[in-house]
Design an enzyme around this catalytic site. Structure first.
Site, short mmCIF file in Angstrom:
data_model
loop_
_atom_site.label_atom_id
_atom_site.label_comp_id
_atom_site.label_asym_id
_atom_site.label_seq_id
_atom_site.Cartn_x
_atom_site.Cartn_y
_atom_site.Cartn_z
N SER A 135 1.23 -1.17 -1.00
CA SER A 135 0.02 -0.33 0.40
C SER A 135 1.30 1.23 -0.29
CB SER A 135 -0.93 0.16 1.40
OG SER A 135 -2.03 1.10 1.56
N TYR A 148 -2.45 -1.37 10.18
CA TYR A 148 -2.78 -1.26 9.06
C TYR A 148 -1.17 -0.64 8.12
CZ TYR A 148 -3.84 -1.02 4.43
OH TYR A 148 -4.00 -1.28 2.93
N LYS A 152 2.22 -2.65 6.24
CA LYS A 152 1.99 -2.37 5.31
C LYS A 152 3.27 -2.18 5.40
CE LYS A 152 -1.57 -2.94 3.30
NZ LYS A 152 -1.97 -4.76 2.30
N1 LIG Z 1 -8.99 -0.60 -1.76
C1 LIG Z 1 -7.41 0.55 -1.38
O1 LIG Z 1 -7.80 1.74 -0.75
C2 LIG Z 1 -6.32 0.20 -1.28
C3 LIG Z 1 -5.87 0.62 -1.00
C4 LIG Z 1 -4.31 0.58 -0.71
C5 LIG Z 1 -3.72 -1.12 -0.17
N2 LIG Z 1 -4.89 -2.09 -0.77
C6 LIG Z 1 -4.19 -2.89 -0.57
O2 LIG Z 1 -5.30 -4.15 -1.85
C7 LIG Z 1 -5.33 -4.86 -0.87
C8 LIG Z 1 -7.24 -5.51 -1.50
O3 LIG Z 1 -7.46 -4.94 -0.98
P1 LIG Z 1 -8.69 -4.24 -1.80
O4 LIG Z 1 -9.15 -2.75 -1.93
O5 LIG Z 1 -10.04 -4.99 -3.32
O6 LIG Z 1 -10.33 -4.87 -0.31
P2 LIG Z 1 -11.26 -5.64 -0.32
O7 LIG Z 1 -11.31 -5.77 1.04
O8 LIG Z 1 -12.66 -5.43 -1.54
O9 LIG Z 1 -10.79 -7.89 -0.94
C9 LIG Z 1 -10.10 -7.95 0.34
C10 LIG Z 1 -10.39 -9.46 -0.29
O10 LIG Z 1 -9.33 -10.03 0.77
C11 LIG Z 1 -10.09 -11.21 0.93
N3 LIG Z 1 -9.53 -11.69 2.17
C12 LIG Z 1 -9.60 -10.93 3.51
N4 LIG Z 1 -9.12 -11.99 4.20
C13 LIG Z 1 -8.74 -12.74 3.72
C14 LIG Z 1 -7.77 -13.87 3.89
N5 LIG Z 1 -7.49 -13.78 6.07
N6 LIG Z 1 -7.35 -15.41 3.53
C15 LIG Z 1 -7.61 -14.74 1.86
N7 LIG Z 1 -8.80 -13.39 1.73
C16 LIG Z 1 -9.12 -12.56 2.62
C17 LIG Z 1 -11.78 -10.96 1.35
O11 LIG Z 1 -12.11 -11.47 1.56
C18 LIG Z 1 -11.87 -9.70 0.15
O12 LIG Z 1 -12.87 -10.38 -0.88
C19 LIG Z 1 -5.75 -4.87 0.28
O13 LIG Z 1 -4.16 -6.12 0.54
C20 LIG Z 1 -5.38 -4.08 0.97
O14 LIG Z 1 -4.47 -3.67 1.70
C21 LIG Z 1 -6.25 -0.84 -0.61
#
Ligand SMILES: NC(=O)c1ccc[n+]([C@@H]2O[C@H](COP(=O)([O-])OP(=O)(O)OC[C@H]3O[C@@H](n4cnc5c(N)ncnc54)[C@H](O)[C@@H]3O)[C@@H](O)[C@H]2O)c1
Length: 278
Positions: A135, A148, A152
């Site tokens: 992230s 978080y 990260k």
């Molecule tokens: N959305 C943002 O703004 C953003 C920004 C920076 C980083 N991220 C990172 O991107 C990645 C994806 O996030 P997203 O935004 O798509 O979120 P999201 O919540 O839409 O998707 C996350 C998915 O991970 C799954 N998950 C959660 N815990 C799990 C586990 N223990 N085992 C397997 N699957 C699991 C959930 O069921 C979900 O389907 C994450 O690592 C998040 O930290 C997101």
């Protein structure tokens, strides 16, 4: 790397970034194995996207081992492993140890366990690729949740170490470091929503970087200048972040007030009328 005819595993593929990556890799002609903690939603989304689904909890090493063995057994190889699943929980130091432990397992150890299992295989083959979703919080910070921000930073540190250590043996690592992306994860982070990009935009930038085997993938023009300020004039950056936090907390208060008012309106509209029943 190119994606056609490659075998690609994506974790956290039932939603958001993982789902968008899965859909795009399938369109690019890859064989995609989508994995998620959520069995039902994951299987349905994977089927719609044209991917095979394997349920796995990335917070458990045994599940990651089972996922990788399953793919090596059925598809015969893995070219790219996308450790994407992640969670955002907790706030400050008062966050319970069990929640610190959970987020550490999901956001950090999942990457370690995938590497532990896949490295011997990648090294024997002389090639292999890890895409680790960290992230921008790993380069900067996250204003709402210390667990978080901490996890990260650790995820990015691990990806860097892996990338440096194994590049000369044909193994590439990319660290995906987005700021806000429109997924359920930022539902309660209005400060991130202000500049959030779509998952389609994120996928474009990610695939472009993977094609160049580029390590650091950022999604917003603001990220690298902020990281440079943090390194070059840390006091100035800290001051900026303190002011940004004030703004973020103000927006969050409004966000909660609006959500509460909406819930109250809904309850009022749905509540049984009491007039005439006295
Ligand atoms: N959305 C943002 O703004 C953003 C920004 C920076 C980083 N991220 C990172 O991107 C990645 C994806 O996030 P997203 O935004 O798509 O979120 P999201 O919540 O839409 O998707 C996350 C998915 O991970 C799954 N998950 C959660 N815990 C799990 C586990 N223990 N085992 C397997 N699957 C699991 C959930 O069921 C979900 O389907 C994450 O690592 C998040 O930290 C997101």
């Amino acid at each position: 790397m190119e994606f056609k005819d490659k075998v690609i595993v994506v974790t956290g593929a039932a939603s958001g970034i993982g789902l968008a990556l899965t859909q795009r890799f399938v369109q690019e002609g890859a064989t995609v194995i989508a994995s998620d903690l959520k069995a039902e939603a994951g299987a349905q989304k994977a089927a719609e996207a044209g991917a095979r689904f394997v349920q796995a909890d990335v917070g458990q090493e045994a599940d990651i081992v089972r996922l990788i063995d399953d793919v090596l057994g059925k598809e015969g190889r893995i070219d790219l492993f996308c450790s994407n699943a992640g969670i955002g929980i907790g706030a400050g130091p008062e966050t319970l140890d069990k929640h610190w432990d959970l987020i550490h397992r999901v956001n950090v150890m999942s990457h370690v366990w995938a590497a532990r299992k896949l490295l011997p295989y990648y090294l024997e083959r002389g090639e292999g690729y890890f895409l680790n979703t960290a992230s921008a919080a790993g380069l900067l910070t996250e204003l709402h949740s210390a667990p978080y921000a901490v996890t990260k930073h650790a995820a990015l540190a691990f990806a860097e170490w892996l990338g440096i250590t194994y590049r000369n043996q044909g193994i590439f690592v990319s660290a995906l470091c987005p700021e806000g992306v429109w997924t359920p994860m930022i539902e309660n982070a209005p400060i991130l929503q202000q500049t959030a990009i779509t998952t389609d935009e994120l996928v474009e930038k990610t695939l472009a970087a993977l094609r160049e085997n580029r390590f650091l993938i950022t999604t917003h023009e603001s990220t690298l200048p902020a990281a440079q300020l943090r390194a070059g004039d840390n006091e100035k950056w800290m001051g900026k972040m303190v002011r940004l936090r004030e703004k973020a907390m103000g927006l969050l208060e409004n966000h909660h007030a609006l959500a509460n008012a909406e819930a109250a309106n809904k309850a009022e509209a749905g509540a049984p009328r009491t007039e005439g029943h006295a």
